[in-house]
Design a protein around this motif. Structure first.
Motif, PDB file in Angstrom:
ATOM      1  N   ALA A 165       0.825  -1.211   0.000  1.00 41.23           N
ATOM      2  CA  ALA A 165       0.000   0.000   0.000  1.00 41.23           C
ATOM      3  C   ALA A 165       0.858   1.259   0.000  1.00 41.23           C
ATOM      4  N   SER A 166       2.018   1.200   0.645  1.00 46.62           N
ATOM      5  CA  SER A 166       2.866   2.386   0.722  1.00 46.62           C
ATOM      6  C   SER A 166       3.444   2.779  -0.629  1.00 46.62           C
ATOM      7  N   THR A 167       3.509   1.813  -1.557  1.00 49.77           N
ATOM      8  CA  THR A 167       4.040   2.112  -2.896  1.00 49.77           C
ATOM      9  C   THR A 167       2.937   2.339  -3.924  1.00 49.77           C
ATOM     10  N   ALA A 168       1.680   2.333  -3.482  1.00 51.15           N
ATOM     11  CA  ALA A 168       0.553   2.483  -4.417  1.00 51.15           C
ATOM     12  C   ALA A 168       0.638   3.781  -5.228  1.00 51.15           C
ATOM     13  N   PRO A 169       0.950   4.944  -4.620  1.00 45.67           N
ATOM     14  CA  PRO A 169       1.058   6.170  -5.438  1.00 45.67           C
ATOM     15  C   PRO A 169       2.106   6.060  -6.536  1.00 45.67           C
ATOM     16  N   LEU A 170       3.179   5.326  -6.273  1.00 46.41           N
ATOM     17  CA  LEU A 170       4.219   5.161  -7.283  1.00 46.41           C
ATOM     18  C   LEU A 170       3.743   4.248  -8.405  1.00 46.41           C
ATOM     19  N   SER A 171       3.023   3.198  -8.028  1.00 43.37           N
ATOM     20  CA  SER A 171       2.539   2.239  -9.025  1.00 43.37           C
ATOM     21  C   SER A 171       1.511   2.859  -9.961  1.00 43.37           C
ATOM     22  N   ARG A 172       0.880   3.951  -9.515  1.00 41.99           N
ATOM     23  CA  ARG A 172      -0.116   4.606 -10.372  1.00 41.99           C
ATOM     24  C   ARG A 172       0.529   5.408 -11.510  1.00 41.99           C
ATOM     25  N   VAL A 173       1.798   5.752 -11.359  1.00 40.40           N
ATOM     26  CA  VAL A 173       2.458   6.536 -12.404  1.00 40.40           C
ATOM     27  C   VAL A 173       3.455   5.716 -13.216  1.00 40.40           C
ATOM     28  N   MET A 174       3.867   4.551 -12.707  1.00 37.62           N
ATOM     29  CA  MET A 174       4.764   3.685 -13.468  1.00 37.62           C
ATOM     30  C   MET A 174       4.679   2.264 -12.922  1.00 37.62           C
ATOM     31  N   PRO A 175       4.910   1.251 -13.753  1.00 32.54           N
ATOM     32  CA  PRO A 175       4.823  -0.140 -13.281  1.00 32.54           C
ATOM     33  C   PRO A 175       5.863  -0.417 -12.191  1.00 32.54           C
ATOM     34  N   ALA A 176       5.470  -1.198 -11.212  1.00 34.12           N
ATOM     35  CA  ALA A 176       6.407  -1.557 -10.147  1.00 34.12           C
ATOM     36  C   ALA A 176       7.488  -2.476 -10.707  1.00 34.12           C
ATOM     37  N   PRO A 177       8.763  -2.196 -10.421  1.00 41.11           N
ATOM     38  CA  PRO A 177       9.842  -3.071 -10.909  1.00 41.11           C
ATOM     39  C   PRO A 177       9.728  -4.483 -10.349  1.00 41.11           C
ATOM     40  N   VAL A 178       9.275  -4.587  -9.098  1.00 40.72           N
ATOM     41  CA  VAL A 178       9.088  -5.879  -8.432  1.00 40.72           C
ATOM     42  C   VAL A 178       7.791  -5.799  -7.654  1.00 40.72           C
ATOM     43  N   SER A 179       7.021  -6.866  -7.671  1.00 40.95           N
ATOM     44  CA  SER A 179       5.768  -6.874  -6.922  1.00 40.95           C
ATOM     45  C   SER A 179       5.998  -7.436  -5.528  1.00 40.95           C
ATOM     46  N   LEU A 180       5.655  -6.649  -4.521  1.00 41.75           N
ATOM     47  CA  LEU A 180       5.744  -7.127  -3.149  1.00 41.75           C
ATOM     48  C   LEU A 180       4.524  -7.982  -2.830  1.00 41.75           C
ATOM     49  N   PRO A 181       4.666  -8.999  -1.993  1.00 43.63           N
ATOM     50  CA  PRO A 181       3.494  -9.807  -1.614  1.00 43.63           C
ATOM     51  C   PRO A 181       2.512  -8.986  -0.799  1.00 43.63           C
ATOM     52  N   GLY A 182       1.250  -9.385  -0.834  1.00 41.79           N
ATOM     53  CA  GLY A 182       0.215  -8.678  -0.101  1.00 41.79           C
ATOM     54  C   GLY A 182       0.271  -8.952   1.390  1.00 41.79           C
TER      55      GLY A 182
END
Length: 401
Positions: A165-182
């Motif tokens: 959730a803490s990286t959600a704002p970043l993921s909205r502007v560019m794809p996450a390089p690595v997906s963290l588990p939920g």
């Protein structure tokens, strides 16, 4: 428990430093009691000795005490695990248990979650078959892991694990390089993991999130910082740290190291762009340059101050009761690791802070009048930065926290 079906019966062995042989229930209970008393005394005595050594910044004595704590903890933990192994060798028909079960017992006694079912089953088990005993241990582990998401996360010190959730704002502007588990995966995993594994995983998320934020800000600065950021009454470029603070308040950092590194890269880029802008316009903005310098210093100091942006070391060790009783050697490693890291950063950065602040104070004394009415505001900020630096000097290891 022995896949090759050894038929050799084991003799009783009361030596706590040996995992060979078996042990009766009464000997198991008495031996474990003695080991627990030993481990708790070692922990209490050395922990008490560490407080004044750390407060005085006595490096040699602190390292010696951490070394002694690790040594005695290793001996105590080995004694505890050997006692459990011999208990279960006796339970399973006086036959040596396999390497898999020895590893499972050792790992369980390091885990804040799995140590409890193993202890309960070891004391409650009497006169059942080997297969039933194995089922009880595995069943206890599985039930504990399954129940952990329904328990308060504060029990395990993981109440703020919303890394994704803490990286959600970043993921909205560019794809996450690595997906963290939920969180549904992280909660039971971190509850089961040993303190050392928790620390390493959290440190890994520090590196990943700081790097991801650096990449996102480099390309999407205007999208991540749509609102105007200000400092001392001026509009400033501070997108990296503004987003870092939001992210860390949602899912805290364990180390300031990566944030300091990427913040310095961002600040270097801002400084270079500011110098180019000055050259292009042939104008001088002493006030803007000074404010940027003070902002950089304020951000770096904030990363060394106690704040909700950072998770406390005690969280990695929760719940700690049984781990202290069994003498987990990960405790001195985690605590010493954080002390060494923090002391190294403070030792390296404080002289830089002092030099920067001295330069600003010299500028104010010589050319402060150029700032006009803002001189009072800047002087007040410099005094506040001095106070914050002095506070870090007085308690560099955050003992009073």
């Amino acid at each position: 428990m022995n896949p090759r079906g050894h038929s050799k019966l084991l003799i009783e062995n009361l030596n706590p430093l040996s995992s060979k042989g078996r042990i009766s229930f009464s000997s198991f209970a008495l031996s474990l009691f003695a080991i627990v008393v030993f481990n708790l005394i070692v922990w209490a005595v050395l922990k008490q000795q560490l407080i004044p050594a750390r407060a005085a910044l006595d490096r040699d004595r602190t390292l010696l005490l951490y070394g002694l704590w690790f040594l005695f903890a290793t001996i105590g933990f080995a004694s505890a695990t050997n006692t459990f192994i011999k208990r279960w060798a006796g339970v399973f028909g006086d036959r040596e248990i396999s390497g898999f079960w020895k590893f499972a017992i050792r790992f369980a006694l390091l885990s804040p979650l799995l140590a409890y079912p193993l202890t309960v089953v070891s004391f409650a088990y009497h006169g059942l078959s080997r297969r039933t005993g194995a089922a009880l241990i595995l069943g206890g582990f599985v039930l504990s892991i399954a129940a952990s998401p329904f328990l308060p996360r504060a029990v395990f010190g993981i109440e703020r694990i919303d890394f994704l959730a803490s990286t959600a704002p970043l993921s909205r502007v560019m794809p996450a390089p690595v997906s963290l588990p939920g969180v549904n995966v992280l909660a039971p995993s971190l509850a089961t993991a040993t303190p050392g594994l928790r620390y390493l995983f959290w440190l890994g998320t520090d590196a990943y999130r700081s790097w991801f934020l650096s990449r996102a800000v480099a390309v999407h600065d205007s999208e991540l910082c749509k609102q105007r950021l200000g400092f001392l009454g001026l509009e400033v470029r501070d997108c990296y740290f503004a987003n870092l603070r939001k992210m860390a308040l949602e899912a805290p950092l364990v180390s300031p190291f990566f944030a300091l590194y990427f913040e310095s890269l961002y600040r270097q880029k801002v400084s270079e762009e500011f110098q180019i802008q000055q050259s292009d316009t042939q104008t001088s903005s002493a006030q803007t340059g000074l404010v940027l310098s003070l902002l950089t210093l304020s951000n770096q100091i904030e990363l060394l101050e106690p704040s909700p942006m950072f998770v406390e070391r005690t969280h990695f060790l929760s719940p700690a009761a049984l781990l202290h009783a069994y003498g987990s050697p990960e405790f001195p490693l985690v605590e010493a690791g954080q002390d060494v890291q923090r002391f190294g950063l403070v030792l390296r950065l404080l002289p830089v802070f002092e030099m920067q602040l001295t330069s600003v104070q010299k500028f104010l004394s010589e050319q402060g009048r150029m700032l006009g009415a803002e001189e009072v505001t800047v002087t007040s900020e410099v005094a506040d930065l001095r106070r914050r630096i002095d506070a870090i000097k007085r308690d560099p290891l955050l003992i009073a926290r």
